[in-house]
Design an enzyme around this catalytic site. Structure first.
Site, short mmCIF file in Angstrom:
data_model
loop_
_atom_site.label_atom_id
_atom_site.label_comp_id
_atom_site.label_asym_id
_atom_site.label_seq_id
_atom_site.Cartn_x
_atom_site.Cartn_y
_atom_site.Cartn_z
N SER A 30 0.83 -1.19 0.00
CA SER A 30 0.00 0.00 0.00
C SER A 30 0.88 1.25 0.00
CB SER A 30 -0.96 -0.05 1.19
OG SER A 30 -1.96 0.93 1.09
N HIS A 137 -8.55 0.16 1.45
CA HIS A 137 -8.54 -1.00 0.55
C HIS A 137 -9.95 -1.50 0.26
CE1 HIS A 137 -4.15 -1.29 0.88
NE2 HIS A 137 -4.33 -0.98 2.14
#
Length: 183
Positions: A30, A137
């Protein structure tokens, strides 16, 4: 301010290694993908920091628009977690596959809470609501994606000194255009 701080910490750690930092590959999950790109030379520090700032602000805006959360599900087969999330009418999805038997779900507050109840009833050892600022997410971050995508398209990427394993496919990449598209 958390994302720029984490980014800075990661980049500084790699920078302090100096000539000892000779990676054969880099990766980051990420946010970590940005520091990995800077560490590999695929993105300048200034561009990386600017993208992280834009990312952080866009994600904050998305969180304020639609509150969300995440939860760690421990001790349940991933397929069971996936199935139960799919059965819930509200937004809740598997977000991070940490290891077999530990999966993080993400979505609306009510969707994650409902999933936690059902997953515990289905045999999860634990369903722990995480202290996070949003449904990272998950589809609730779509507004942030659009803003970040525009900034990524304008950023200059270079050929890194080593392959970067990117989140989208966990495969090595060195082509700046592929890296940009994947990011």
């Amino acid at each position: 301010v958390t994302q720029p701080a984490v980014f800075l910490h990661s980049v500084i750690k790699a920078t302090l290694l100096g000539d000892q930092f000779i990676p054969s590959a880099v990766a980051g999950h990420s946010l970590g993908e940005f520091s990995a790109l800077v560490a590999s030379g695929g993105l300048s520090f200034e561009s990386g920091l600017e993208l992280v700032k834009i990312r952080a602000n866009a994600m904050q805006e998305a969180c304020e628009k639609i509150p969300g959360t995440m939860a760690a599900i421990v001790g349940l087969d991933d397929a069971v977690t996936e199935q139960i999330c799919n059965e819930i009418d509200d937004v809740v999805i598997p977000a991070n596959y940490n290891c077999p038997g530990q999966l993080v779900i993400s979505g609306s507050v009510s969707g994650v809470e409902e999933a936690c109840k059902r997953l515990t009833a289905a045999g999860a050892k634990r369903a722990i609501i995480l202290q996070v600022g949003g449904a990272f997410h998950s589809p609730l971050m779509a507004p942030a994606k659009e803003k970040l995508e525009d900034a990524i398209c304008k950023a200059e990427f270079r050929i890194p000194i080593c392959p970067i394993y990117q989140n989208v496919d966990a495969k090595p990449h060195t082509d700046p255009e592929e890296i940009k598209e994947n990011l």
